[in-house]
Design an enzyme around this catalytic site. Structure first.
Site, short mmCIF file in Angstrom:
data_model
loop_
_atom_site.label_atom_id
_atom_site.label_comp_id
_atom_site.label_asym_id
_atom_site.label_seq_id
_atom_site.Cartn_x
_atom_site.Cartn_y
_atom_site.Cartn_z
CE1 TYR A 196 49.49 59.78 51.27
CE2 TYR A 196 50.57 61.28 49.76
CZ TYR A 196 49.42 60.81 50.36
OH TYR A 196 48.21 61.39 50.07
NE ARG A 200 51.32 66.22 56.15
CZ ARG A 200 50.80 66.86 55.10
NH1 ARG A 200 49.68 67.56 55.26
NH2 ARG A 200 51.37 66.81 53.91
CG HIS A 250 46.16 40.56 59.16
ND1 HIS A 250 46.24 39.43 58.38
CD2 HIS A 250 45.15 41.30 58.64
CE1 HIS A 250 45.32 39.48 57.43
NE2 HIS A 250 44.65 40.62 57.56
CE LYS A 286 50.47 63.75 52.44
NZ LYS A 286 49.25 63.84 51.66
CD GLU A 333 40.60 65.53 54.45
OE1 GLU A 333 41.55 66.32 54.49
OE2 GLU A 333 40.66 64.37 54.92
CG LEU A 369 46.50 65.27 55.83
CD1 LEU A 369 46.92 63.89 56.36
CD2 LEU A 369 47.08 65.50 54.45
N1 PLP Z 1 43.57 66.39 52.63
C1 PLP Z 1 43.93 65.21 52.10
C2 PLP Z 1 43.04 64.04 52.29
C3 PLP Z 1 45.13 65.09 51.36
O1 PLP Z 1 45.48 63.90 50.84
C4 PLP Z 1 45.94 66.25 51.17
C5 PLP Z 1 47.19 66.17 50.42
O2 PLP Z 1 47.60 65.14 49.96
C6 PLP Z 1 45.51 67.47 51.73
C7 PLP Z 1 44.33 67.50 52.46
C8 PLP Z 1 46.34 68.72 51.56
O3 PLP Z 1 47.52 68.63 52.29
P1 PLP Z 1 48.80 69.54 51.93
O4 PLP Z 1 48.33 70.94 51.96
O5 PLP Z 1 49.75 69.22 53.01
O6 PLP Z 1 49.24 69.11 50.58
#
Ligand code: PLP
Length: 282
Positions: free
Chosen positions: A33, A52, A101, A146, A179, A203
């Site tokens: 997503y 991405r 699966h 993601k 994060e 991410l």
């Molecule tokens: N880290 C994670 C785990 C996330 O789910 C997100 C955004 O959904 C981010 C970082 C920040 O990403 P972005 O700056 O692209 O929104």
């Protein structure tokens, strides 16, 4: 215009949009997503989000789709909504096929989107700062993808909210600061921004990239992408979370301990102001 949904090429009301019970996103979390926002009718970082998305799909062996068609469909949805300030949730699942699966990759990926009005969100920057908590990172080994498999993030954000905090930050078994549940994180020490390097544990956030490669490069603010541990973090001068949704949030308290002076720091405030200028094209 009401909030709208896009379902495999059709634009309909959200209440009328349904996907099959055998969608692999529903049964296996086999979907990726993006969340994309517009400000003053301008879609922010659309190409970055599409790049991405493509990387995420490649990483988990999805069949390819036309990204130029998808780009037009996203722009069309923003335009049709007529919203000045909107948020588009876009999900691509591996598609619908009888539950097993393993997959065939012979069905088309299922593309769904919603667009909602975000005019009610406060456009101002957070001047008060936020408190966060930490927990051990128990997510999987492909956090750079993601996917919609967000249960640890949902559980840990819920715990944060219940405790009156803004987010939970995941810490590796060795003590490295990774994060937040839906945010990247920076600490600041001696006027240097420090953040976890891009690898499979975080991410690659679009906001993180904008801060490093557009704001800090232009403003000559030093950045180090390196591992740092929780004790270094507790002893930082400043810290902030960042994401598309949360923008830049100054962290003033972590696990009940004050960060720096316990108020948003000067460099964080500067980055907030630059980011705000960028998204609103001032
Ligand atoms: N880290 C994670 C785990 C996330 O789910 C997100 C955004 O959904 C981010 C970082 C920040 O990403 P972005 O700056 O692209 O929104």
């Amino acid at each position: 215009m009401p909030d709208l949904a896009f379902l495999n090429g059709q634009i309909i009301r959200i209440e009328d949009a349904f996907v099959s019970i055998e969608d692999r996103g529903y049964q296996f979390g086999d979907a990726v997503y993006e969340f994309i926002e517009s400000f003053d009718f301008h879609i922010f970082c659309l190409d970055e989000h599409l790049r991405r998305l493509q990387c995420s799909m490649e990483q988990i062996d999805f069949p390819t789709i036309s990204f130029s068609d998808l780009k037009n469909q996203i722009i069309n949805l923003f335009t049709l909504s007529e919203y000045k300030r909107a948020g588009c949730y876009l999900q691509v699942s591996r598609g619908v096929e009888p539950r097993a699966h393993s997959y065939t990759n012979k069905v088309s990926p299922q593309v769904t989107m919603t667009i909602k009005n975000l005019a009610h969100l406060d456009p101002g920057v957070n001047t008060k700062g936020i408190g966060i908590r930490t927990c051990e990172d128990y997510r999987w080994g492909m956090c750079h993808v993601k996917t919609v498999q967000l249960l640890p993030a949902a559980l840990e954000q819920h715990k944060a909210k219940k405790a009156g905090l803004a987010d939970t930050v995941f810490i590796s078994k060795e003590g490295y600061v990774r994060e937040g549940t839906c945010t990247n994180i920076f600490m600041i020490k001696n006027n240097i921004l420090i953040t976890h390097p891009l690898d499979n544990h975080i991410l690659p956030g679009i906001t993180r990239d904008v801060i490093i490669n557009r704001i800090c490069k232009k403003e000559k603010i030093a950045v180090q992408e390196q591992y740092y541990d929780i004790n270094e973090f507790y002893n930082g001068d400043e810290a902030f979370l960042c994401s598309t949704v949360m923008k830049i949030q100054p962290i003033i308290e972590v696990d009940g301990k004050k960060i720096g002076t316990g108020a948003p720091g000067p460099l964080t405030k500067k980055i907030q102001a630059f980011y705000d200028q960028l998204i609103y094209h001032l």
